[in-house]
Design a protein around this motif. Structure first.
Motif, short mmCIF file in Angstrom:
data_model
loop_
_atom_site.label_atom_id
_atom_site.label_comp_id
_atom_site.label_asym_id
_atom_site.label_seq_id
_atom_site.Cartn_x
_atom_site.Cartn_y
_atom_site.Cartn_z
N ALA A 1 -38.29 -13.26 -37.19
CA ALA A 1 -38.66 -14.08 -38.34
C ALA A 1 -38.91 -13.20 -39.57
CB ALA A 1 -39.88 -14.94 -38.03
N VAL A 2 -39.64 -12.12 -39.38
CA VAL A 2 -39.90 -11.19 -40.49
C VAL A 2 -38.58 -10.66 -41.04
CG1 VAL A 2 -40.87 -8.92 -41.09
CG2 VAL A 2 -42.21 -10.54 -39.71
N ASP A 3 -37.64 -10.35 -40.17
CA ASP A 3 -36.36 -9.78 -40.58
C ASP A 3 -35.49 -10.78 -41.34
OD1 ASP A 3 -34.72 -7.47 -40.69
OD2 ASP A 3 -33.43 -8.35 -39.15
N ARG A 4 -35.86 -12.06 -41.33
CA ARG A 4 -35.10 -13.09 -42.05
C ARG A 4 -35.86 -13.64 -43.26
NH1 ARG A 4 -33.69 -12.75 -36.95
NH2 ARG A 4 -31.60 -13.32 -36.26
N SER A 5 -37.06 -13.12 -43.48
CA SER A 5 -37.97 -13.71 -44.47
C SER A 5 -37.80 -13.17 -45.90
CB SER A 5 -39.41 -13.51 -44.04
OG SER A 5 -39.78 -12.14 -44.11
N GLY A 6 -37.01 -12.14 -46.08
CA GLY A 6 -36.81 -11.61 -47.43
C GLY A 6 -37.80 -10.55 -47.84
N VAL A 7 -38.59 -10.03 -46.91
CA VAL A 7 -39.47 -8.91 -47.26
C VAL A 7 -38.60 -7.68 -47.53
CG1 VAL A 7 -41.48 -9.74 -45.96
CG2 VAL A 7 -39.84 -8.22 -44.85
N PRO A 8 -39.08 -6.73 -48.32
CA PRO A 8 -38.28 -5.53 -48.56
C PRO A 8 -37.84 -4.90 -47.23
CG PRO A 8 -40.17 -5.56 -50.02
CD PRO A 8 -40.35 -6.70 -49.04
N GLY A 9 -36.54 -4.60 -47.15
CA GLY A 9 -36.00 -3.99 -45.95
C GLY A 9 -35.50 -4.98 -44.90
N SER A 10 -35.75 -6.28 -45.11
CA SER A 10 -35.27 -7.26 -44.12
C SER A 10 -33.77 -7.45 -44.28
CB SER A 10 -36.03 -8.59 -44.26
OG SER A 10 -35.80 -9.17 -45.52
N HIS A 11 -33.15 -7.94 -43.22
CA HIS A 11 -31.69 -8.12 -43.21
C HIS A 11 -31.25 -9.41 -43.87
CE1 HIS A 11 -31.93 -4.95 -40.13
NE2 HIS A 11 -30.77 -4.59 -40.67
N GLU A 12 -32.13 -10.40 -43.93
CA GLU A 12 -31.78 -11.68 -44.52
C GLU A 12 -32.92 -12.16 -45.41
OE1 GLU A 12 -29.42 -14.40 -41.88
OE2 GLU A 12 -30.23 -13.07 -40.34
N ASP A 13 -32.60 -13.12 -46.26
CA ASP A 13 -33.54 -13.65 -47.24
C ASP A 13 -33.36 -15.17 -47.27
OD1 ASP A 13 -35.19 -14.13 -49.40
OD2 ASP A 13 -34.21 -12.68 -50.73
N LYS A 14 -33.79 -15.82 -46.20
CA LYS A 14 -33.48 -17.24 -46.00
C LYS A 14 -34.09 -18.16 -47.05
CE LYS A 14 -30.82 -16.85 -42.48
NZ LYS A 14 -29.39 -17.09 -42.64
N GLY A 15 -35.24 -17.85 -47.59
CA GLY A 15 -35.82 -18.69 -48.64
C GLY A 15 -34.94 -18.69 -49.88
N TYR A 16 -34.51 -17.52 -50.28
CA TYR A 16 -33.63 -17.40 -51.46
C TYR A 16 -32.29 -18.06 -51.17
CZ TYR A 16 -32.13 -15.21 -55.85
OH TYR A 16 -31.71 -14.98 -57.14
N GLU A 17 -31.71 -17.74 -50.02
CA GLU A 17 -30.38 -18.26 -49.66
C GLU A 17 -30.37 -19.78 -49.58
OE1 GLU A 17 -29.29 -16.30 -46.00
OE2 GLU A 17 -29.52 -14.33 -46.91
N ALA A 18 -31.37 -20.37 -48.94
CA ALA A 18 -31.41 -21.83 -48.79
C ALA A 18 -31.55 -22.51 -50.15
CB ALA A 18 -32.56 -22.23 -47.86
N THR A 19 -32.31 -21.91 -51.05
CA THR A 19 -32.50 -22.50 -52.37
C THR A 19 -31.24 -22.43 -53.21
OG1 THR A 19 -34.84 -21.90 -52.25
CG2 THR A 19 -33.96 -22.43 -54.44
N VAL A 20 -30.58 -21.28 -53.21
CA VAL A 20 -29.33 -21.15 -53.96
C VAL A 20 -28.28 -22.11 -53.40
CG1 VAL A 20 -27.40 -19.59 -54.45
CG2 VAL A 20 -29.75 -18.80 -54.78
N ALA A 21 -28.19 -22.23 -52.07
CA ALA A 21 -27.21 -23.13 -51.47
C ALA A 21 -27.48 -24.58 -51.87
CB ALA A 21 -27.24 -22.99 -49.94
N ALA A 22 -28.74 -25.00 -51.87
CA ALA A 22 -29.08 -26.37 -52.25
C ALA A 22 -28.76 -26.62 -53.72
CB ALA A 22 -30.55 -26.65 -51.95
N LEU A 23 -29.11 -25.68 -54.58
CA LEU A 23 -28.83 -25.85 -56.02
C LEU A 23 -27.33 -25.85 -56.30
CD1 LEU A 23 -31.67 -23.65 -57.52
CD2 LEU A 23 -31.44 -26.14 -57.70
N GLU A 24 -26.61 -24.96 -55.64
CA GLU A 24 -25.15 -24.91 -55.82
C GLU A 24 -24.52 -26.24 -55.39
OE1 GLU A 24 -21.37 -22.08 -54.55
OE2 GLU A 24 -23.36 -21.61 -53.80
#
Length: 156
Positions: free
Chosen positions: A123-146
């Motif tokens: 979960a930490v690795d997907r949360s968008g903290v520095p060094g994480s592999h994914e940034d699901k909060g950012y990604e989900a928001t951009v996808a919804a707005l797009e």
């Protein structure tokens, strides 16, 4: 899901759009980061952002539906981490089915940023903290707005 092949999430021009963010309070160290990144994506895109917190992931869909009646896009954020019982499967299935139904019924894009992980580390690795592999909060928001922008174009 490995994340392999996913597009790079970058801000879109969503000025004039509203995005509602619904986040569970369970696993607050994860969901707080997801919310921060989702808000950042909304701000980077120029959208008006509102955030609502709910108890847990099972409470997300009903609040998403309420926001879908007044927002151009909605984002669901949570962290469901597998335990020793089948509860994980029931929660994940219910939330996913609910969010999909709401998006179709309300004809409003719902970004699904509810993490379904085997461990807290995942979960930490997907949360968008520095060094994480994914940034699901950012990604989900951009996808919804797009998607909201695309629907606006298709409806005009």
């Amino acid at each position: 899901m490995s994340g392999t092949g996913r597009p790079v999430a970058s801000a879109v021009d969503a000025r004039g759009l509203t995005v509602g963010i619904v986040a569970a309070r369970w696993h607050g160290e994860i969901t707080d980061q997801l919310v921060a990144r989702a808000v950042r994506a909304g701000e980077d895109s120029g959208a008006e952002v509102s955030v609502v917190r709910v108890a847990g992931s099972l409470e997300i869909p009903v609040v998403v539906q309420a926001l879908a009646k007044r927002c151009d896009a909605v984002v669901a954020l949570g962290a469901v981490i597998r335990g020793e019982t089948a509860h994980f499967d029931y929660v994940c299935d219910s939330v996913t089915a609910g969010l999909t139904r709401i998006s179709l019924d309300e004809q409003v894009p719902v970004g699904n940023g509810v993490l379904t992980c085997e461990s807290l580390d995942q979960a930490v690795d997907r949360s968008g903290v520095p060094g994480s592999h994914e940034d699901k909060g950012y990604e989900a928001t951009v996808a919804a707005l797009e998607t909201a922008l695309l629907l606006r174009e298709l409806r005009s």
